[in-house]
Design a protein around this motif. Sequence first.
Motif, PDB file in Angstrom:
ATOM      1  N   TYR A 257     -50.112 134.738  39.373  1.00 42.34           N
ATOM      2  CA  TYR A 257     -50.185 133.992  38.791  1.00 42.34           C
ATOM      3  C   TYR A 257     -49.392 133.652  38.218  1.00 42.34           C
ATOM      4  O   TYR A 257     -48.306 132.284  37.757  1.00 42.34           O
ATOM      5  CB  TYR A 257     -51.471 133.109  38.021  1.00 42.34           C
ATOM      6  CG  TYR A 257     -53.008 133.302  39.768  1.00 42.34           C
ATOM      7  CD1 TYR A 257     -52.935 133.322  39.895  1.00 42.34           C
ATOM      8  CD2 TYR A 257     -54.549 132.661  38.012  1.00 42.34           C
ATOM      9  CE1 TYR A 257     -54.407 132.149  41.313  1.00 42.34           C
ATOM     10  CE2 TYR A 257     -55.307 132.579  39.094  1.00 42.34           C
ATOM     11  CZ  TYR A 257     -55.107 132.515  40.757  1.00 42.34           C
ATOM     12  OH  TYR A 257     -56.380 132.450  41.544  1.00 42.34           O
ATOM     13  N   LYS A 261     -45.678 131.090  38.472  1.00 43.31           N
ATOM     14  CA  LYS A 261     -45.173 130.298  37.639  1.00 43.31           C
ATOM     15  C   LYS A 261     -44.167 130.345  37.185  1.00 43.31           C
ATOM     16  O   LYS A 261     -43.089 129.523  36.741  1.00 43.31           O
ATOM     17  CB  LYS A 261     -46.292 130.422  36.931  1.00 43.31           C
ATOM     18  CG  LYS A 261     -46.029 129.463  35.253  1.00 43.31           C
ATOM     19  CD  LYS A 261     -46.798 129.444  34.110  1.00 43.31           C
ATOM     20  CE  LYS A 261     -46.777 129.131  32.938  1.00 43.31           C
ATOM     21  NZ  LYS A 261     -47.827 128.797  32.088  1.00 43.31           N
ATOM     22  N   ILE A 290     -50.479 130.602  44.453  1.00 45.20           N
ATOM     23  CA  ILE A 290     -51.548 129.961  43.916  1.00 45.20           C
ATOM     24  C   ILE A 290     -50.805 128.975  42.506  1.00 45.20           C
ATOM     25  O   ILE A 290     -50.840 128.049  42.379  1.00 45.20           O
ATOM     26  CB  ILE A 290     -52.560 130.067  44.102  1.00 45.20           C
ATOM     27  CG1 ILE A 290     -53.398 130.195  44.908  1.00 45.20           C
ATOM     28  CG2 ILE A 290     -53.645 129.730  42.673  1.00 45.20           C
ATOM     29  CD1 ILE A 290     -54.464 130.832  44.595  1.00 45.20           C
ATOM     30  N   GLY A 291     -50.358 130.560  41.565  1.00 47.66           N
ATOM     31  CA  GLY A 291     -49.764 129.868  40.665  1.00 47.66           C
ATOM     32  C   GLY A 291     -48.073 128.849  40.778  1.00 47.66           C
ATOM     33  O   GLY A 291     -48.400 128.419  39.601  1.00 47.66           O
ATOM     34  N   TYR A 292     -47.596 129.521  41.741  1.00 44.34           N
ATOM     35  CA  TYR A 292     -46.385 128.134  41.613  1.00 44.34           C
ATOM     36  C   TYR A 292     -46.877 127.295  41.923  1.00 44.34           C
ATOM     37  O   TYR A 292     -46.814 125.813  41.105  1.00 44.34           O
ATOM     38  CB  TYR A 292     -46.129 128.788  43.135  1.00 44.34           C
ATOM     39  CG  TYR A 292     -44.565 128.191  43.638  1.00 44.34           C
ATOM     40  CD1 TYR A 292     -43.148 128.361  42.733  1.00 44.34           C
ATOM     41  CD2 TYR A 292     -44.689 126.373  43.653  1.00 44.34           C
ATOM     42  CE1 TYR A 292     -42.003 127.799  43.243  1.00 44.34           C
ATOM     43  CE2 TYR A 292     -43.011 126.058  43.749  1.00 44.34           C
ATOM     44  CZ  TYR A 292     -42.097 126.720  44.005  1.00 44.34           C
ATOM     45  OH  TYR A 292     -40.516 125.807  44.075  1.00 44.34           O
ATOM     46  N   ALA A 293     -47.952 126.594  42.724  1.00 42.33           N
ATOM     47  CA  ALA A 293     -48.415 125.568  43.374  1.00 42.33           C
ATOM     48  C   ALA A 293     -48.968 124.979  41.563  1.00 42.33           C
ATOM     49  O   ALA A 293     -48.913 123.860  41.474  1.00 42.33           O
ATOM     50  CB  ALA A 293     -49.745 125.438  44.379  1.00 42.33           C
ATOM     51  N   ASN A 294     -49.715 125.672  41.175  1.00 43.02           N
ATOM     52  CA  ASN A 294     -50.399 124.988  39.978  1.00 43.02           C
ATOM     53  C   ASN A 294     -49.277 124.340  39.072  1.00 43.02           C
ATOM     54  O   ASN A 294     -49.439 123.871  37.640  1.00 43.02           O
ATOM     55  CB  ASN A 294     -51.301 126.007  39.085  1.00 43.02           C
ATOM     56  CG  ASN A 294     -52.748 126.261  40.150  1.00 43.02           C
ATOM     57  OD1 ASN A 294     -52.735 125.614  40.233  1.00 43.02           O
ATOM     58  ND2 ASN A 294     -53.363 127.451  39.830  1.00 43.02           N
ATOM     59  N   GLU A 295     -48.824 125.328  38.858  1.00 43.66           N
ATOM     60  CA  GLU A 295     -47.277 125.291  37.760  1.00 43.66           C
ATOM     61  C   GLU A 295     -46.707 123.660  38.453  1.00 43.66           C
ATOM     62  O   GLU A 295     -45.528 122.807  37.611  1.00 43.66           O
ATOM     63  CB  GLU A 295     -46.359 126.047  37.508  1.00 43.66           C
ATOM     64  CG  GLU A 295     -45.655 126.313  36.472  1.00 43.66           C
ATOM     65  CD  GLU A 295     -45.429 125.826  34.749  1.00 43.66           C
ATOM     66  OE1 GLU A 295     -44.922 125.282  34.047  1.00 43.66           O
ATOM     67  OE2 GLU A 295     -47.337 125.985  35.177  1.00 43.66           O
ATOM     68  N   GLY A 297     -47.850 121.221  41.101  1.00 48.91           N
ATOM     69  CA  GLY A 297     -47.541 120.196  41.160  1.00 48.91           C
ATOM     70  C   GLY A 297     -47.750 120.098  42.454  1.00 48.91           C
ATOM     71  O   GLY A 297     -48.208 118.814  43.241  1.00 48.91           O
ATOM     72  N   TYR A 300     -51.383 123.482  47.083  1.00 52.49           N
ATOM     73  CA  TYR A 300     -51.474 125.171  48.232  1.00 52.49           C
ATOM     74  C   TYR A 300     -52.028 124.704  49.703  1.00 52.49           C
ATOM     75  O   TYR A 300     -53.066 123.757  49.343  1.00 52.49           O
ATOM     76  CB  TYR A 300     -51.768 126.027  47.149  1.00 52.49           C
ATOM     77  CG  TYR A 300     -52.437 127.173  47.326  1.00 52.49           C
ATOM     78  CD1 TYR A 300     -51.531 127.707  47.962  1.00 52.49           C
ATOM     79  CD2 TYR A 300     -54.074 127.493  48.079  1.00 52.49           C
ATOM     80  CE1 TYR A 300     -51.464 129.131  48.451  1.00 52.49           C
ATOM     81  CE2 TYR A 300     -54.064 128.584  49.032  1.00 52.49           C
ATOM     82  CZ  TYR A 300     -52.863 129.273  48.731  1.00 52.49           C
ATOM     83  OH  TYR A 300     -52.998 130.362  49.812  1.00 52.49           O
TER      84      TYR A 300
END
Length: 472
Positions: A257, A261, A290-295, A297, A300
Amino acid sequence: MGGFFGTALKNDCVFDLFFGVDYHSHLGTRRAGLAVYSEDEGFDKAIHNIENAPFRTKFTKESNSMHGKMGIGCISDFEAQPILIRSHHGTFAIATVGKINNSDEIVEKIIENKAHFFEMHGGEINQTELVASIINQKDNFIDGIRYAQELIDGSMSMLILTPKGIYAARDKLGRTPVVIGKKDDGYCASFESFAYFNLGYSDYKTLGPGEIVIMTADGVKTLVPAGDKMKICTFLWIYYGYPSSTYEGVSVEKVRYNCGKALANRDAEDVKGKIDIVAGVPDSGVGHAIGYANESGVPYSRPFIKYTPTWPRSFMPTHQSKRELIARMKLIPIKDLINGNSLLMIDDSIVRGTQLRDTTAYLFSNGAKEVHIRPACPPIMFGCKYLNFSRSTGDMELIARRIVNKLEGREVTGDDLKEYLDPDSEKYAAMLEEIRKQQEFTSLRYNRLDDMLDAIDIDSDKLCTYCWNGVE
């Protein structure tokens, strides 16, 4: 690569051994084996080829026929093991994880004493038998294991099953993990920490670099304390490790993650509003994505699914062209998520480049508008000297090195590579652009080494980064 598991219980250990080894199936593709010891029946051993079937299928018979209170098992990409040895130490079984770079030199040294070797595959001596032979040069197991740790150039962790207990030894610089689990009935030793939780064990101890212990159902005794210097393989968090694993107290999934990020933060405004979907190349790219998508926006999604019911990871031929074919056949597209969309794909790494190039072409052929690639680690510039990750991958097989040589018009080594290792240099940018064009990506940005090390968040001096920067 490879992984091992051993257990010593007050009652029969085979159930725990069977599933503990099975939980290491993500680490090996070719050979697997079990060895048990019973006071009544002595040693029993089984080894099977797992190239065309998962571990559980091949060892179902042994899970019912084998009996004993102590046992070890291994899944490996190369050596058939555990192997049984008869020597002045008595009979014992041994399983190893690691790589020996100076095997020819060691073999010559041992042959001088009129020893010989039986296990040959492809003209090479089984390195597990070689380790056993090194140990047999000394008068006891402790001195023999320490001698092996000092003599071997590379790395070597091992489990040794004897009638008196199981010796567990982590390699001298702790490049691979060995963890001990405990439950009321006894103890286990494992490469992967998660492998024993569902079997009722809890964390008991992580062996330090070079540490040697002996394990019985009644306890674990340290025979040689841990050394001070550690160089654990960073790729364990980025690629090898199962998402539920923890190494040196740091979660694999959390690190992935964090890597995602960091990639999202580096992209900043570059792709904002330009991508529709963030996706991970299954399986190890998923956590990073998932870490990229969470950071970022950006949502995913899964534009393709890996088909696993009859195509588990263990079914991966060693021949590279066949591996590439299998990798393609296992991915099933979801065209509604691909067609007309700009995708940002995250994979754990780019090694030779063939599989990710094919994956990108696959997405374009299914209607993708753009495919942006974000590897979760820096360009791999050096073949691994310490583990079997790249036993068959020389430096010049790596796409980054091939591109550097192309740009320079010669084979580049040593200090001449330094500018290509600096992510802020013009030569690094030129290398990435050439890789992007050759692979036909819409854009390409690798994770930086400093960001990746920050994502792991332990003392960077304890991490091996050789494959990225050549620092031993």
